[in-house]
Design a protein around this motif. Structure first.
Motif, PDB file in Angstrom:
ATOM      1  N   ASP A   1      48.015  47.242  44.927  1.00  0.00           N
ATOM      2  CA  ASP A   1      47.428  47.304  43.585  1.00  0.00           C
ATOM      3  C   ASP A   1      48.160  46.415  42.586  1.00  0.00           C
ATOM      4  O   ASP A   1      47.847  46.408  41.396  1.00  0.00           O
ATOM      5  CB  ASP A   1      47.392  48.741  43.057  1.00  0.00           C
ATOM      6  CG  ASP A   1      48.779  49.360  42.934  1.00  0.00           C
ATOM      7  OD1 ASP A   1      49.775  48.644  43.208  1.00  0.00           O
ATOM      8  OD2 ASP A   1      48.875  50.547  42.572  1.00  0.00           O
TER       9      ASP A   1
ATOM     10  N   ARG B   1      50.065  38.218  38.197  1.00  0.00           N
ATOM     11  CA  ARG B   1      49.174  38.919  37.273  1.00  0.00           C
ATOM     12  C   ARG B   1      48.252  37.950  36.541  1.00  0.00           C
ATOM     13  O   ARG B   1      47.111  38.282  36.228  1.00  0.00           O
ATOM     14  CB  ARG B   1      49.991  39.732  36.270  1.00  0.00           C
ATOM     15  CG  ARG B   1      50.732  40.896  36.927  1.00  0.00           C
ATOM     16  CD  ARG B   1      51.302  41.851  35.903  1.00  0.00           C
ATOM     17  NE  ARG B   1      51.941  42.999  36.556  1.00  0.00           N
ATOM     18  CZ  ARG B   1      52.431  44.050  35.901  1.00  0.00           C
ATOM     19  NH1 ARG B   1      52.342  44.097  34.587  1.00  0.00           N
ATOM     20  NH2 ARG B   1      52.987  45.041  36.553  1.00  0.00           N
TER      21      ARG B   1
ATOM     22  N   ALA C   1      45.535  37.383  38.862  1.00  0.00           N
ATOM     23  CA  ALA C   1      44.676  38.566  38.900  1.00  0.00           C
ATOM     24  C   ALA C   1      43.755  38.602  37.680  1.00  0.00           C
ATOM     25  O   ALA C   1      42.581  38.990  37.785  1.00  0.00           O
ATOM     26  CB  ALA C   1      45.531  39.825  38.969  1.00  0.00           C
ATOM     27  N   ASP C   2      44.275  38.203  36.506  1.00  0.00           N
ATOM     28  CA  ASP C   2      43.422  38.148  35.315  1.00  0.00           C
ATOM     29  C   ASP C   2      42.292  37.138  35.505  1.00  0.00           C
ATOM     30  O   ASP C   2      41.149  37.366  35.080  1.00  0.00           O
ATOM     31  CB  ASP C   2      44.261  37.768  34.096  1.00  0.00           C
ATOM     32  CG  ASP C   2      45.148  38.905  33.624  1.00  0.00           C
ATOM     33  OD1 ASP C   2      44.800  40.067  33.911  1.00  0.00           O
ATOM     34  OD2 ASP C   2      46.177  38.639  32.982  1.00  0.00           O
TER      35      ASP C   2
ATOM     36  N   ARG D   1      39.760  38.734  37.616  1.00  0.00           N
ATOM     37  CA  ARG D   1      39.001  39.725  36.841  1.00  0.00           C
ATOM     38  C   ARG D   1      37.914  39.046  36.027  1.00  0.00           C
ATOM     39  O   ARG D   1      36.782  39.531  35.927  1.00  0.00           O
ATOM     40  CB  ARG D   1      39.945  40.477  35.906  1.00  0.00           C
ATOM     41  CG  ARG D   1      39.256  41.483  34.988  1.00  0.00           C
ATOM     42  CD  ARG D   1      40.068  41.733  33.766  1.00  0.00           C
ATOM     43  NE  ARG D   1      40.309  40.483  33.046  1.00  0.00           N
ATOM     44  CZ  ARG D   1      41.226  40.356  32.090  1.00  0.00           C
ATOM     45  NH1 ARG D   1      41.986  41.364  31.745  1.00  0.00           N
ATOM     46  NH2 ARG D   1      41.381  39.180  31.478  1.00  0.00           N
TER      47      ARG D   1
ATOM     48  N   LEU E   1      37.933  41.369  40.508  1.00  0.00           N
ATOM     49  CA  LEU E   1      38.909  42.456  40.412  1.00  0.00           C
ATOM     50  C   LEU E   1      38.652  43.264  39.149  1.00  0.00           C
ATOM     51  O   LEU E   1      38.119  42.746  38.164  1.00  0.00           O
ATOM     52  CB  LEU E   1      40.343  41.904  40.365  1.00  0.00           C
ATOM     53  CG  LEU E   1      40.935  41.255  41.610  1.00  0.00           C
ATOM     54  CD1 LEU E   1      42.377  40.846  41.355  1.00  0.00           C
ATOM     55  CD2 LEU E   1      40.855  42.172  42.818  1.00  0.00           C
TER      56      LEU E   1
ATOM     57  N   ILE F   1      41.017  45.574  36.503  1.00  0.00           N
ATOM     58  CA  ILE F   1      42.422  45.796  36.150  1.00  0.00           C
ATOM     59  C   ILE F   1      42.498  46.944  35.166  1.00  0.00           C
ATOM     60  O   ILE F   1      41.837  46.941  34.135  1.00  0.00           O
ATOM     61  CB  ILE F   1      43.044  44.517  35.544  1.00  0.00           C
ATOM     62  CG1 ILE F   1      43.048  43.401  36.589  1.00  0.00           C
ATOM     63  CG2 ILE F   1      44.463  44.788  35.057  1.00  0.00           C
ATOM     64  CD1 ILE F   1      43.586  42.093  36.073  1.00  0.00           C
TER      65      ILE F   1
ATOM     66  N   ALA G   1      45.447  46.854  39.881  1.00  0.00           N
ATOM     67  CA  ALA G   1      44.285  46.026  40.196  1.00  0.00           C
ATOM     68  C   ALA G   1      43.535  46.648  41.370  1.00  0.00           C
ATOM     69  O   ALA G   1      44.153  47.109  42.347  1.00  0.00           O
ATOM     70  CB  ALA G   1      44.717  44.609  40.540  1.00  0.00           C
TER      71      ALA G   1
END
Length: 454
Positions: free
Chosen positions: A23, A32, A35-36, A39, A44, A46, A54
């Protein structure tokens, strides 16, 4: 970057980590950031509540399985899902079929795709065709009963069209507008127009445009009063004041001017005795253009609202009288809503102030009682200590003289005076507090009213 573009190596690695059950709650900043980005592409979710976690979305799982984003455009203009791709290769002309979308075709596609059609980043002609279809569907009454259309991406990005159940949230503001026609000649002259005919200086138009300006004002005033309103001419103002309830709106009609150069005529040159070899300079003067303008007086409280209508190449001022009346009525409704809101706010402030005053009076009375009780307890304890001292002094002075005896008697008398138990009334009398007595308990409020200052 479009959301269906291929992921870079770092983003793909992060997506695979989340798909494997990580996660990313203890990941570093670059991870991160990736990951953004995932998203933003819908791959994803968050959650930042209580930490940083995540989770994989359905689109993310699709990417892991198929190697591309589920919204990636296909070769056909309508995919089996709710996403429709109408993007054509650069340098080629859109196919005619892409530019001809009927209202019925739009409704059919909405019903086939659960009420949602997404056109992926269409070219300008295709976007315009879809918008024409949306407008036609509304105008032709093709929408199912109890539904309305909404769309996003009017000018850029994906065009998303939704068929939504229920009334449109702005439907209460849509009132049918009756067209106001200006006749070619004034029939019954409005009293204010009759005054303007005698005092044409109140309207800034040339003599050639005066009759037309008066016809427009006569129609506007007649329709305005037919709707239950009134108007008047003010001695210290130009134009007309339109009145609706407690609201007043200054209205003025004028003519656009332009500056032209004018050379003197031959007769004028002869009168001035100008020789043929002399250079003649033109004079500048303002002349009317024939384009009329209707304006509402500028007021900051209506900032952002339309206040000016004028002749244009595609329309005339006469055709805009319906919009002028609608704007006047909208302002009147806005003023009424603001007036009611102000009264409600004043009533709320009055109630809050009265509640604060009641609390202040209660706290003031409580402090008076506490002070009286504390004094009574102190007096009772002091009286008990004095009596005990008197007993001890009398025991120590068995052969006390008259001075000691007199002192003991006075001390016992004083103890009786300060002992609250010897009284008949214990609760103190509480008088009406003065404004300055309540100030310490009111905080931001004034004891003189909700709008008063200290």
């Amino acid at each position: 970057m479009r959301r269906w573009d291929p992921l870079n190596d770092r983003q793909l690695a992060v997506l695979q980590r989340v798909a494997g059950g990580d996660d990313l709650h203890d990941s570093d900043s670059p991870t991160r950031q990736s990951a953004d980005a995932l998203r933003d592409r819908g791959l994803l979710d968050i959650n930042r509540r209580g930490g940083w976690q995540a989770t994989l979305t359905d689109a993310g799982a699709f990417y892991i399985e198929h190697g591309h984003h589920p919204d990636r455009p296909t070769n056909t203009d309508v995919a089996p899902s709710t996403s429709v791709s109408n993007r054509t290769p650069r340098g080629t002309r859109p196919r005619q079929t892409e530019l001809e979308i009927t209202a019925q075709q739009l409704i059919d596609r909405l019903q086939e795709n659960a009420g949602v059609v997404t056109v992926v980043d269409p070219e300008a002609p295709t976007r315009a065709a879809w918008r024409r279809a949306i407008h036609a569907a509304k105008e032709d009454g093709l929408l199912p009963r109890g539904h309305h259309l909404r769309h996003r991406g009017r000018d850029t990005g994906d065009l998303r069209i939704e068929l939504v159940k229920g009334e449109h949230p702005d439907a209460r503001h849509w009132a049918p507008r009756l067209r106001v026609d200006v006749p070619n000649a004034i029939g019954q002259v409005h009293p204010l127009v009759a005054k303007l005919q005698r005092r044409p200086g109140r309207i800034f138009v040339t003599e050639a445009s005066l009759n037309r300006a008066l016809r427009i004002l006569n129609t506007l005033l007649t329709e305005w009063e037919r709707r239950g309103n009134s108007a008047e001419l003010e001695d210290d103002a130009h134009g007309i004041t339109m009145i609706c309830g407690e609201s007043r709106y200054g209205t003025q009609i004028s003519e656009q001017r332009e500056v032209v150069e004018q050379y003197p005529t031959s007769e004028e040159l002869e009168q001035k005795k100008v020789y043929a070899w002399q250079r003649v300079q033109p004079t500048e003067r303002e002349v009317g253009t024939g384009y009329l303008v209707l304006e509402l007086k500028h007021e900051w409280k209506y900032s952002g609202r339309r206040r000016r209508w004028a002749d244009r190449a595609r329309w005339t001022l006469e055709s805009k009288l319906t919009d002028v009346l609608a704007e006047l009525e909208a302002r009147a409704q806005l003023d009424e809503e603001r007036r009611i809101a102000k009264l409600e706010e004043e009533a709320r402030r009055q109630q809050d102030c009265e509640a604060a005053m009641a609390t202040a009076r209660f706290r003031f009375a409580e402090d008076v009682k506490i002070k009286a009780l504390t004094e009574q307890v102190d007096g009772w304890e002091q009286a008990a200590r004095i009596r005990a001292y008197c007993d001890a002094l009398q025991a120590a002075q068995a052969d006390a003289n008259s001075d000691v005896t007199a002192w003991i008697e006075w001390a016992r008398t004083y103890a009786d005076r300060i002992d609250p138990l010897r009284r008949h009334t214990f609760q103190p009398g509480i008088s009406e507090p003065r404004p300055q007595d309540l100030k310490p308990y009111l905080g931001r409020w004034s004891p003189y009213g909700p709008d008063a200052r200290y």
